[in-house]
Design an enzyme around this catalytic site. Sequence first.
Site, PDB file in Angstrom:
ATOM      1  N   ARG A 107      -2.022  -1.866 -11.946  1.00 39.97           N
ATOM      2  CA  ARG A 107      -0.825  -1.044 -11.670  1.00 39.97           C
ATOM      3  C   ARG A 107      -0.066  -1.593 -10.476  1.00 39.97           C
ATOM      4  O   ARG A 107      -0.641  -1.866  -9.424  1.00 39.97           O
ATOM      5  CB  ARG A 107      -1.248   0.404 -11.395  1.00 39.97           C
ATOM      6  N   ARG A 133       4.194  -0.020 -16.754  1.00 37.97           N
ATOM      7  CA  ARG A 133       2.886  -0.074 -16.096  1.00 37.97           C
ATOM      8  C   ARG A 133       1.777  -0.004 -17.136  1.00 37.97           C
ATOM      9  O   ARG A 133       1.940   0.607 -18.178  1.00 37.97           O
ATOM     10  CB  ARG A 133       2.742   1.060 -15.096  1.00 37.97           C
ATOM     11  N   ASP A 171      -1.056   4.960 -15.700  1.00 37.86           N
ATOM     12  CA  ASP A 171      -0.519   5.894 -14.701  1.00 37.86           C
ATOM     13  C   ASP A 171      -1.361   7.157 -14.797  1.00 37.86           C
ATOM     14  O   ASP A 171      -1.319   7.847 -15.820  1.00 37.86           O
ATOM     15  CB  ASP A 171       0.948   6.188 -15.004  1.00 37.86           C
ATOM     16  N   ASP A 216      -2.144  10.824 -13.247  1.00 42.88           N
ATOM     17  CA  ASP A 216      -1.636  11.877 -12.375  1.00 42.88           C
ATOM     18  C   ASP A 216      -2.633  13.019 -12.318  1.00 42.88           C
ATOM     19  O   ASP A 216      -3.240  13.374 -13.331  1.00 42.88           O
ATOM     20  CB  ASP A 216      -0.313  12.438 -12.912  1.00 42.88           C
TER      21      ASP A 216
END
Length: 154
Positions: A73, A82, A85, A87
């Site tokens: 990343r 990317r 990711d 979160d």
Amino acid sequence: NLNSPAHQIMKAFDELDAIPRTEVVQRSSLYRTAPLGYEDQPDFMNAVVELKTALAPEKLLDYLLAIENLHGRERPFPNAPRPLDLDLLLYDDVRMQTETLTLPHPRMHTRGFVLLPLAEIAPDLVISDPDLEGRTVAELAAVCPDQGVTRATL
């Protein structure tokens, strides 16, 4: 959305399960999503995972960022393509805001690529945000504008 995104996510499922004092409880299907913001890039692949952890939210975030780094990343500009990711969307009913982490995730209720997979594994979940008026994830997903999110077939 880079380097075989479905493979990146499947590998990340195992890496999440390997975080110390943490286990994957359930995971959603994969969902294909048209890019938002910076649109000159391939579609994204998204999923949601429920974790059981004894780690504090900030420590869990550190592990998530380390897994992203393992996948290569980089952050050259907002919404850049990317390989992965990760979160942290929710952590029980914790509400917090620091320089590096806001819980619940401040934009999750507006993102179909979050709400649809989350509704698959936790439709009755109520996000602890007074602005959402106690609506469930399924209710939020039902009123979220169409953002080109479809369940992926692999």
